[in-house]
Motif scaffolding. Structure first.
Motif, mmCIF file in Angstrom:
data_model
loop_
_atom_site.group_PDB
_atom_site.id
_atom_site.type_symbol
_atom_site.label_atom_id
_atom_site.label_comp_id
_atom_site.label_asym_id
_atom_site.label_seq_id
_atom_site.Cartn_x
_atom_site.Cartn_y
_atom_site.Cartn_z
ATOM 1 N N ALA A 108 0.861 -1.182 0.000
ATOM 2 C CA ALA A 108 0.000 0.000 0.000
ATOM 3 C C ALA A 108 0.895 1.228 0.000
ATOM 4 N N VAL A 122 -5.401 -0.718 3.475
ATOM 5 C CA VAL A 122 -4.053 -0.559 4.016
ATOM 6 C C VAL A 122 -3.687 -1.749 4.902
ATOM 7 N N CYS A 125 -2.651 -5.167 3.368
ATOM 8 C CA CYS A 125 -1.428 -5.288 2.568
ATOM 9 C C CYS A 125 -0.242 -5.769 3.402
ATOM 10 N N VAL A 128 3.248 -1.434 4.104
ATOM 11 C CA VAL A 128 2.562 -0.142 4.026
ATOM 12 C C VAL A 128 3.598 0.976 4.038
#
Length: 262
Positions: A108, A122, A125, A128
């Motif tokens: 992300a 978010v 993932c 991040v």
């Protein structure tokens, strides 16, 4: 509108650079909110990535990554013949599960504001990355809702206590705070450069190795399936409450939050 391999995307921009898929949520006129079309198109991209991509980079707009559910679309549905009981929150939950457990590395790349369901993308993932001006928030309880489908992914990433605090306070938190709490992994003023540095390293991995690793990790953590039924039930409950729906309608029509007077 984006066309990739004869598939037309209305809510996404998609490009492949070798075995890396860059997937951008692109609904600028709707503040990059989530609707059914976005979920359907996202799944089509993930279908292709199953075999063709070893890395997926998920991005939004510079000003807003993703701002959660499309309240205007919800208002239109509840004003017609479609009841909230007929909505399928499981589709979005399944999408996040695929981001979390699929045979690819998911990144992300977050810029601007990210709220509510955007935090779900978010949290789902693997990695991040964000710019140092990014703001994260969960606003659901302000409308009597709750981030029922977001929370299993959020708790997995940052722990129960911090996910609970973020949900209850409904206040935005900074990129630095997100890193300290485990929601984000790294931030820089120039997040594109940060992404580039990560991709330079991740390109060295091969698809088979990633696929085997993610499959193994899925055996260690079966949270998506274990939490799914309760998450969907919680989502349907709050979105079936007429008082909550009226708060959403009022916000769409006037821009006023529930605690604000007429």
């Amino acid at each position: 509108m984006d066309i990739i391999n004869d598939i037309t995307y209305d809510t996404l921009k998609v490009r492949f650079e070798d075995d890396i898929c860059f997937l951008q949520i692109y609904r600028p006129e709707q503040n990059n909110t989530i609707n059914d079309r976005l979920i359907e198109e996202f799944k089509l991209v993930l279908d292709k990535c199953e075999e063709d991509a070893k890395i997926i980079v998920l991005e939004g707009l510079p000003e807003v990554f993703c701002f959660g559910a499309d309240f205007k679309a919800i208002q239109e549905e509840t004003g017609g013949d479609i009841s909230q009981q007929e909505r399928n929150p499981g589709a979005l939950y399944d999408l996040w599960s695929r981001l979390a457990s699929g045979p690819y590395v998911t990144i992300a790349h977050v810029r601007g504001k990210v709220n509510a369901g955007g935090v779900g993308f978010v949290a789902a993932c693997d990695i991040v990355l964000c710019e140092d001006k990014t703001i994260f928030s969960l606003s659901e309880l302000l409308f009597g809702l709750m981030p029922a489908c977001v929370l299993p992914f959020l708790i997995r990433r940052m722990g129960f206590a911090k996910a609970n605090y973020l949900t209850l306070m409904t206040q935005p938190v900074s990129a630095q705070q997100a890193i300290e709490w485990g929601l984000a992994d790294a931030c820089e003023e120039n997040s594109k450069n940060l992404l580039r540095k990560h991709l330079l390293r991740l390109r060295r991995l091969n698809k088979t190795g990633i696929k085997r690793y993610k499959k193994y990790m899925n055996t260690l953590d079966d949270f998506p399936e274990v939490s799914k039924a309760d998450a969907i039930a919680g989502n349907i409950e709050v979105f079936s409450d007429e008082e909550n729906i009226n708060k959403i309608k009022r916000f769409v029509n006037t821009g006023k939050f529930p605690w604000e007077s007429e």
